[in-house]
Enzyme design. Structure first.
Site, short mmCIF file in Angstrom:
data_model
loop_
_atom_site.label_atom_id
_atom_site.label_comp_id
_atom_site.label_asym_id
_atom_site.label_seq_id
_atom_site.Cartn_x
_atom_site.Cartn_y
_atom_site.Cartn_z
CB ILE A 238 10.04 18.29 68.06
CG1 ILE A 238 8.69 18.73 67.72
CG2 ILE A 238 10.98 18.42 66.73
CD1 ILE A 238 7.80 17.86 66.70
CE LYS A 239 17.15 11.97 66.12
NZ LYS A 239 17.42 10.52 65.47
CD GLN A 240 15.07 19.79 62.88
OE1 GLN A 240 15.77 19.04 62.27
NE2 GLN A 240 13.97 19.77 62.60
#
Length: 357
Positions: A238-240
């Site tokens: 996940i990129k956040q």
């Protein structure tokens, strides 16, 4: 950059981040990055052998190879932010080969960019650094601009380019998010069938999320829920954005509105105002770290870029995250300075004195 240089860089006002002990969810309950992460986490999943091989190749490239941490160079801003605006500070990056060279010389685990950019030079570089093909974009030329992500190619085409992984964005909270969820979930299923890893940019987009002068697009509770939706459609990573605020659900429910669901313990037991705890709440929503959390490096602001990037890396690592994905701070400066910034970020993850809080 050694530990003493990191302390000098971040300043006395931030030194407490290095000694902070989290009192929310203990680190012992998390699935933390390690040299054996693929074996201890993904090998138990439904990911097929080829996908496990692809995930492992991401972990075993560049300066961070074998650490369980990731440093990824993403340059898709030529579409997402317009090519002129993105590359004016350093026009050499209109040529996608220089994007690949920066990732290689910078010691990154992988490079993430567009179908066209990778296709143009795939035969020369696909075997030299893992490719992450970004399969959808906000094209930004429709007038007026809108918040939507549309597919720019097929998963099969990404596979033909020799991609190790596919990346996609969903604008959670936008009017188009239902369609994007369906499109990306189908794409991720196909990517796993073909043996590629999946990375999801879990971004929020809704004008209502800016309220009373505060931007809840970077609120821990809302971004955490976006992460939880992302791992539900089987994103491996996940990129956040790094959270800088909390209480998005509370703010959006003021005045009698009914939005989402909350429990007060989200703000009293699962998170505090400390940046490490806010980021840890994002990790919790990635199945306690079973899917790795990589935070974005953010826009380039000039002289403070290195300090901001190192601080973000420290917060991510101490929260239990898996690394950093930083683009503009690296490519909107000279080639050599970009390499130095990427390696300064990586040094945080290599530094044994910086531990999980």
């Amino acid at each position: 950059m050694n530990y003493e240089q990191m302390i000098d860089l971040i300043g006395k006002e931030n030194e407490a981040l290095l000694s902070y002990t989290s009192s929310t969810v203990k680190k012992d309950l998390l699935h933390l990055p390690s040299p054996h992460f693929t074996d201890t986490v993904f090998a138990e999943s439904n990911r097929n052998i080829q996908t496990l091989k692809s995930i492992s190749s991401l972990f075993n490239h560049g300066r961070l190879q074998g650490s369980g941490y990731l440093s990824i160079l993403p340059i898709d801003q030529g579409i997402e932010h317009s090519a002129g605006a993105s590359f004016a500070p350093n026009p050499m990056y209109f040529d996608p080969e220089n994007i690949i060279k920066l990732a290689i010389e910078g010691g990154c685990n992988a490079v993430a960019t567009t179908f066209g950019g990778l296709a143009m030079i795939a035969r020369k570089y696909a075997h030299k650094i893992p490719f992450i093909v970004k399969i959808n974009h906000n094209e930004l030329l429709t007038y007026p601009n809108k918040h939507d992500q549309v597919m720019f190619g097929s998963v099969k085409d990404a596979w033909n380019l020799g991609a190790t992984a596919v990346g996609a964005t969903i604008y959670f909270g936008s009017q188009e998010s239902d369609r994007q969820i369906i499109e990306v979930s189908k794409a991720f299923e196909e990517a796993h069938e073909l043996g590629m890893a999946t990375i999801l940019w879990c971004y929020l987009r809704n004008s209502a999320f800016v309220k009373d002068g505060k931007d809840y697009h970077v609120s821990a509770d809302l971004t955490g829920q976006a992460n939880h939706l992302g791992v539900t459609i089987q994103a491996d990573i996940i990129k956040q954005k790094l959270p800088t605020i909390n209480g998005g659900y509370k703010a959006l429910n003021m005045g009698g509105s009914s939005y989402g669901k909350l429990d007060e313990r989200m703000y009293t037991q699962l998170a505090t105002d400390n940046p490490i705890d806010l980021c840890r709440y994002q990790v919790l929503n990635c199945y306690m770290g079973r899917a790795g959390l990589i935070n974005s490096g953010g826009a380039s602001t000039g002289e403070s870029d290195t300090k901001e990037a190192v601080l973000t890396a420290i917060i991510n690592k101490r929260a239990g995250g898996m690394g950093l994905i930083s683009g503009r701070k690296a490519f909107q400066r000279s080639f050599n300075d970009g390499i130095e910034l990427l390696q300064d970020i990586q040094d945080v993850y290599l530094e044994k004195q910086i531990t999980v809080a």
